[in-house]
Design a protein around this motif. Structure first.
Motif, PDB file in Angstrom:
ATOM      1  N   ARG A  82      87.087   0.586  38.308  1.00 60.03           N
ATOM      2  CA  ARG A  82      85.741   0.445  37.705  1.00 60.03           C
ATOM      3  C   ARG A  82      84.644   0.126  39.035  1.00 60.03           C
ATOM      4  NH1 ARG A  82      87.560   3.161  34.930  1.00 60.03           N
ATOM      5  NH2 ARG A  82      88.186   2.851  32.613  1.00 60.03           N
ATOM      6  N   VAL A  83      83.695   0.782  39.203  1.00 65.99           N
ATOM      7  CA  VAL A  83      82.727   0.328  40.271  1.00 65.99           C
ATOM      8  C   VAL A  83      81.466   0.116  39.559  1.00 65.99           C
ATOM      9  CG1 VAL A  83      83.844   1.670  42.086  1.00 65.99           C
ATOM     10  CG2 VAL A  83      82.050   2.756  40.813  1.00 65.99           C
ATOM     11  N   THR A  84      80.539  -0.732  40.456  1.00 69.47           N
ATOM     12  CA  THR A  84      78.957  -0.963  39.856  1.00 69.47           C
ATOM     13  C   THR A  84      78.327  -1.312  41.225  1.00 69.47           C
ATOM     14  OG1 THR A  84      77.739  -2.192  38.375  1.00 69.47           O
ATOM     15  CG2 THR A  84      79.677  -3.335  39.495  1.00 69.47           C
ATOM     16  N   ASP A  85      77.258  -1.251  41.133  1.00 74.07           N
ATOM     17  CA  ASP A  85      76.247  -1.407  42.425  1.00 74.07           C
ATOM     18  C   ASP A  85      74.820  -2.039  41.809  1.00 74.07           C
ATOM     19  OD1 ASP A  85      74.213   1.008  42.932  1.00 74.07           O
ATOM     20  OD2 ASP A  85      76.068   1.648  42.254  1.00 74.07           O
ATOM     21  N   GLU A  86      74.365  -3.080  42.547  1.00 70.19           N
ATOM     22  CA  GLU A  86      73.010  -3.358  42.153  1.00 70.19           C
ATOM     23  C   GLU A  86      72.143  -2.964  43.487  1.00 70.19           C
ATOM     24  OE1 GLU A  86      71.693  -4.635  39.347  1.00 70.19           O
ATOM     25  OE2 GLU A  86      73.574  -4.302  38.457  1.00 70.19           O
ATOM     26  N   THR A  87      70.853  -3.644  43.622  1.00 67.14           N
ATOM     27  CA  THR A  87      70.232  -3.244  44.681  1.00 67.14           C
ATOM     28  C   THR A  87      70.727  -3.821  46.079  1.00 67.14           C
ATOM     29  OG1 THR A  87      68.185  -3.693  43.379  1.00 67.14           O
ATOM     30  CG2 THR A  87      67.990  -3.773  45.780  1.00 67.14           C
ATOM     31  N   GLU A  88      71.438  -4.880  46.030  1.00 66.90           N
ATOM     32  CA  GLU A  88      71.932  -5.488  47.195  1.00 66.90           C
ATOM     33  C   GLU A  88      73.451  -5.617  47.312  1.00 66.90           C
ATOM     34  OE1 GLU A  88      69.953  -8.904  48.762  1.00 66.90           O
ATOM     35  OE2 GLU A  88      67.920  -8.115  48.145  1.00 66.90           O
ATOM     36  N   TYR A  89      74.033  -5.308  46.122  1.00 70.28           N
ATOM     37  CA  TYR A  89      75.590  -5.486  46.136  1.00 70.28           C
ATOM     38  C   TYR A  89      76.393  -4.427  45.405  1.00 70.28           C
ATOM     39  CZ  TYR A  89      73.902 -10.270  46.603  1.00 70.28           C
ATOM     40  OH  TYR A  89      73.323 -11.280  47.009  1.00 70.28           O
TER      41      TYR A  89
END
Length: 100
Positions: free
Chosen positions: A80-87
């Motif tokens: 599973r992958v996820t991203d936010e603005t800086e991470y």
């Protein structure tokens, strides 16, 4: 599954493209730790791909000696992958699939 360059271009912005690459790098690192090898043979960056099913679900595609090692041990990976603005973050669970 898309190749990395096509997947990068499909993101339509440099920021989304960078997030895509960051999640892929993160997932490979999480995978290498889940199998207990880190980045040492037979785990290589090139023999571990993080691709997507048509539904968008990510999966691990292995090649060469790494694939053989994984198959010999009857292992199965869930990513599973996820991203936010800086991470960017990834989680990988490896389970024994059948009798080892």
């Amino acid at each position: 599954a898309r190749s990395a360059p096509a997947a990068w271009v499909a993101r339509r912005s440099q920021q989304r493209g960078e997030a895509y690459l960051a999640t892929r790098f993160s997932a490979k690192e999480a995978f290498s730790k889940a199998i207990g090898l880190g980045i040492r043979s037979p785990m290589t960056w090139r023999d571990c791909e993080i691709l997507n099913l048509p539904s968008g679900q990510p999966y691990v595609q292995l090649h060469g000696p790494l694939r053989q090692r994984f198959e010999d041990r009857h292992l199965r990976a869930h990513v599973r992958v996820t991203d936010e603005t800086e991470y960017a973050a990834s989680f990988v669970v490896v389970e024994v699939n059948g009798q080892p």
